[in-house]
Write a protein that holds these residues in place. Structure first.
Motif, mmCIF file in Angstrom:
data_model
loop_
_atom_site.group_PDB
_atom_site.id
_atom_site.type_symbol
_atom_site.label_atom_id
_atom_site.label_comp_id
_atom_site.label_asym_id
_atom_site.label_seq_id
_atom_site.Cartn_x
_atom_site.Cartn_y
_atom_site.Cartn_z
ATOM 1 N N GLN A 1 14.828 -33.956 54.487
ATOM 2 C CA GLN A 1 16.085 -34.419 53.879
ATOM 3 C C GLN A 1 17.217 -34.576 54.880
ATOM 4 N N LYS A 2 17.205 -33.768 55.949
ATOM 5 C CA LYS A 2 18.344 -33.787 56.881
ATOM 6 C C LYS A 2 17.942 -34.448 58.204
ATOM 7 N N GLU A 3 18.901 -35.135 58.826
ATOM 8 C CA GLU A 3 18.617 -35.814 60.087
ATOM 9 C C GLU A 3 18.252 -34.815 61.186
ATOM 10 N N ARG A 4 18.861 -33.650 61.163
ATOM 11 C CA ARG A 4 18.538 -32.626 62.161
ATOM 12 C C ARG A 4 17.064 -32.237 62.067
ATOM 13 N N GLN A 5 16.567 -32.067 60.830
ATOM 14 C CA GLN A 5 15.144 -31.767 60.627
ATOM 15 C C GLN A 5 14.275 -32.925 61.119
ATOM 16 N N ALA A 6 14.742 -34.149 60.842
ATOM 17 C CA ALA A 6 13.980 -35.332 61.254
ATOM 18 C C ALA A 6 13.870 -35.408 62.767
ATOM 19 N N SER A 7 14.951 -35.100 63.464
ATOM 20 C CA SER A 7 14.935 -35.123 64.929
ATOM 21 C C SER A 7 13.981 -34.070 65.480
ATOM 22 N N HIS A 8 14.001 -32.877 64.872
ATOM 23 C CA HIS A 8 13.092 -31.807 65.298
ATOM 24 C C HIS A 8 11.638 -32.226 65.080
ATOM 25 N N LEU A 9 11.358 -32.806 63.898
ATOM 26 C CA LEU A 9 9.998 -33.230 63.573
ATOM 27 C C LEU A 9 9.551 -34.371 64.488
#
Length: 281
Positions: free
Chosen positions: A255-263
């Protein structure tokens, strides 16, 4: 000159119900578009020819290309005597389960309609496009929809809730025909009706819990690299991970861009071709 954007799609569900008398499988699918796009331009030419240019060395520029076939079908159907130059700026990976070829063909139907001011409505273009491929009618509509039949019967759905998607494509090619040939249709409970309701209600948690692709088990069995990548996506923090179409591309929801960047960064350690995109729908 006319320009069209051709977004990639992912499957949220892919239910295979039974094999039909015509050899195709009866399916129910919920599909949605993501912010990974090819770009096409269209320009009239006077000699009646269809000329395609592209930036990708593995994309054919003759009648093997669905874009060529779409332009040809539009010229035949609407009795267009002049030709067209088409430039395809390819960004969607090919043979990836993301309907890149179908998205480009859909853009060709829309592009020819606009370039020649034919006035065909979206239902007319979608029906015509079904002659060339099962995924093209959905790509004509875009957005989010449930597809039935071979995939050509489209029921538009609401825009899904905001989410980020990380796509990862392993360096293998998957034969769609081989996957469908090894399939046991009707083996699993259908999920598309419940997914449609979850999408229309904007329920993110229900969407990620209902994701299902009947082809995934077959592809993972035949191509261990896909199974391994799915496990990596899960272990690296995706809220849910699944294969799109017949593969080999897999995707993870967050849901969050920060999570997307980590993934995204974690998956870059697993394969070369990784994309961080938004859910469009």
């Amino acid at each position: 000159m006319h320009y069209e954007t051709a977004p990639a799609k992912i499957n949220l569900t892919l239910d295979t119900l039974f094999k039909r008398a015509d050899g195709f499988h009866e399916v129910n699918m919920v599909m949605t578009t993501v912010d990974l796009n090819d770009h096409l331009s269209f320009e009239k030419r006077a000699d009646g020819k269809i000329v395609i240019n592209t930036n990708h060395q593995f994309v054919p520029t003759d009648r093997r290309n669905l874009v060529y076939q779409a332009a040809e079908l539009m010229m035949e159907t609407y009795e267009i005597k002049t030709g067209v130059n088409i430039i395809i700026d390819k960004r969607i990976p090919i043979a990836a389960g993301l309907a890149g070829g179908s998205a480009d063909a859909a853009a060709a139907f829309r592009g020819m309609n606009a370039l020649y001011a034919l006035g065909a409505d979206i239902e007319e273009l979608a029906e015509l496009s079904g002659k060339l491929g099962s995924d093209i009618p959905f790509c004509i509509y875009g957005g989010t929809a449930m597809a039935a039949g071979r995939g050509e019967t489209i029921q538009p759905l609401s825009k899904p809730p905001h989410a980020w998607i990380v796509l990862a494509r392993p360096e293998i090619n998957v034969s769609t025909r081989t996957i469908y040939g090894a399939l046991e249709p009707g083996k699993n409970l259908p999920a598309s009706k419940n997914m449609s309701e979850a999408v229309n209600n904007g329920e993110y948690q229900s969407i990620v819990s209902l994701m299902k692709n009947d082809l995934q088990e077959v592809t993972c069995r035949k191509y261990p690299a896909v199974k391994k990548l799915l496990a990596s996506m899960d272990s690296c923090g995706a809220d849910a991970a699944m294969m799109s179409g017949s593969g080999p591309t897999i995707f993870g929801f967050v849901q969050k861009e920060r999570q997307a960047s980590h993934l995204y960064n974690a998956m870059k350690g697993c394969c070369n071709e990784v994309y961080k995109v938004r859910l469009l729908g």
